[in-house]
Design an enzyme around this catalytic site. Structure first.
Site, PDB file in Angstrom:
ATOM      1  CE  LYS A   5      -7.681  -2.087 -37.689  1.00  0.00           C
ATOM      2  NZ  LYS A   5      -9.132  -2.123 -37.934  1.00  0.00           N
ATOM      3  CB  SER A  38     -10.013   1.663 -39.102  1.00  0.00           C
ATOM      4  OG  SER A  38     -10.360   0.322 -38.756  1.00  0.00           O
ATOM      5  CB  SER A  77     -12.474  -1.246 -40.515  1.00  0.00           C
ATOM      6  OG  SER A  77     -12.671   0.080 -40.151  1.00  0.00           O
TER       7      SER A  77
END
Ligand code: GLN
Length: 474
Positions: A72, A150, A174
């Site tokens: 990420k 997210s 997330s």
């Protein structure tokens, strides 16, 4: 070749049926073919080939040698830029590696790229990213769906077979929500289990690193690699990390699983409630005892979270002023002007909204009414869980109130978007671990996730129950 799991790929490597270079080439090809999904913010095949040369020299017994991992883009990485999905960090090249990614590097994994995310991890649809939406690989033709957020890029990367594992962060859901939307496994461990060092901060008392994978065993392998104490994060726990993968045990005999009545909320689809019901029945069949429980303060979790998280964000994001990092506005006439312009141009709409809310709830006069009150309610929410765990081993809930929705469906309505986190936020506030595993599909064939929670540091119990439930779909 179809690579299904970390252990399968490791055996192929150990038997010399495939080389690290061939693995890298396979995944480079796949990533190029799926470019239109916008899963990666950063992808550079030369960088992957450079890594391969290093990795080939490493001993074969490293757990993750040659395993393709997506990161990420909130984790600082030394050999790849880190943007946090924001213009303000566009082209920021960290000079250090985050604790979590360093552990993955040390074990010989191949970083295939940096994945897309909501700007500074604020969102539930990977649509607040400066780099555009990520499209859910399970979308059908003309109806692009969100991959959730997210960590939507990481979940989508695993779902689209562009890696075998991915890192994520979870502040209010997330990891778990995008895992549910993309039909993969996602675990948010206990707050403090993985060091936050080198992860761009959103809300420091909630942020926690975790992983995505194609199955529960792989998640357990990855988590035992990235967990561990780190002096550079003062909230990092100094606990012994069990060998989750070796201890995996699907037996549920005598385990007590709590079903909270507050997680039956209006607006949740019948299909999701149906899948929840199926999982309850399956647990019972496997020997678990089902207990109907109450977590009475659950209804305050969303408003509490949406005070505490923006408050911490407004403080954390004060550091982006155009002086130390990334983007700086050019047309300024004074220092104050430069700060103002940099932040106005560098941050997107959602980040600005959070900074405004956060500054408001922390300001003199409102601090007691909002921030302090929210802290007290947070404690009550955490106490609800502690009480329940005095006679329950696990809690089972749906992960999200819907399956993956259309890409722009909730874009203009922040409240609707925030409601998405209704089932994930309570555990974040309490700092307890939670996993989402795919469990069934809706009428359109979209995956639905269920969530298993347990008390602090009880990841093993979560993995075991998830491992047992996963077998229903093998
Ligand atoms: N959707 C939540 C938010 O927007 C949670 C995000 C997260 O866990 N990083 O704050």
């Amino acid at each position: 070749m179809d690579f299904k799991s970390i252990s399968q790929l490791k055996s192929l490597l150990n038997e010399n049926k495939i080389s690290v270079k061939e693995i890298a080439e396979t995944y480079i090809k796949r990533i190029k073919e799926k470019k239109e999904l916008n899963i990666f913010i950063y992808f550079n095949d030369d960088k992957i080939h450079e890594q391969v040369k290093e990795i080939e020299r490493l001993p074969n017994d490293l757990t993750l040698k040659g395993i393709p991992i997506a990161v990420k883009d909130l984790f600082c990485t030394k050999n790849m830029p880190t943007t946090a999905g924001s213009k303000i960090l566009n082209n920021f090249e960290p000079s250090y590696e985050s604790f979590v990614t360093q552990k993955l590097v040390d074990q010989g994994s191949i970083f295939v790229g940096k994945t897309n995310l909501d700007e500074f991890a604020m969102g539930s649809a990977t649509n607040t990213s400066y780099f555009g939406n990520t499209i859910n690989p399970l979308s059908k033709n003309d109806n692009p769906l969100t991959s959730g957020g997210s960590s939507g890029g990481s979940a989508a990367a695993v779902a689209a077979d562009l890696c075998l594992g991915a890192t994520g962060t979870d502040t209010g859901g997330s990891i778990r929500q995008p895992a549910s939307f993309c039909g993969v496994v996602g675990i948010k461990p206990t707050y403090g289990l993985c060091s936050r060092w080198g992860i761009a901060a959103f809300a420091s008392s909630l942020d926690q690193a975790g992983v995505f994978s194609k199955n529960v065993t792989d998640a357990s392998i990855l988590l035992e690699e990235i967990a561990g104490h780190d002096q550079r994060d003062s909230t990092s726990s100094n606990v012994q990390i069990p060998s989750y993968s070796k201890n995996l045990n699907p037996s549920l005999d005598g385990k007590v699983v709590g079903i909270p009545k507050e997680y039956t909320v209006e607006g949740t689809s019948d299909e999701i409630n149906g899948v929840w019901e199926d999982a309850i029945k399956s647990l019972e069949k496997k020997g678990a005892k089902i207990k109907h429980i109450s977590l009475p303060h659950t209804k305050y979790a969303l408003p509490t979270y949406y005070i505490i998280a923006p408050a911490e964000a407004s403080s954390n994001l004060a550091r982006y002023d155009g002086v130390k990092y990334g983007f700086r506005a050019t047309d300024s006439k004074s220092l104050d002007d430069m700060y103002e312009l940099t932040r106005s141009e560098g941050f997107g709409k959602e980040v600005k909204r959070r900074i405004l809310i956060g500054t408001y709830v922390l300001s003199a006069g409102y601090y007691d009414a909002y921030y302090l009150k929210a802290q007290k309610v947070r404690k009550l929410i955490a106490n609800d869980f502690l009480e329940v765990f005095s006679d329950c081993d696990l809690i089972l809930t749906p992960t999200a109130p819907s399956a993956a929705f259309l890409l722009n469906e909730k874009q203009d309505d922040p409240i609707k978007m925030y409601l998405n986190d209704v089932f994930t936020v309570p555990a974040s506030l309490a700092g307890i671990p939670g996993i989402s595993i795919p469990y069934g599909k809706d009428k359109q064939g979209l995956p639905l996730g269920i969530q298993l929670l347990s008390k602090h540091y009880n990841e093993q119990e979560i993995f075991n129950a998830a491992f047992a439930l996963e077998k229903d779909y093998e």
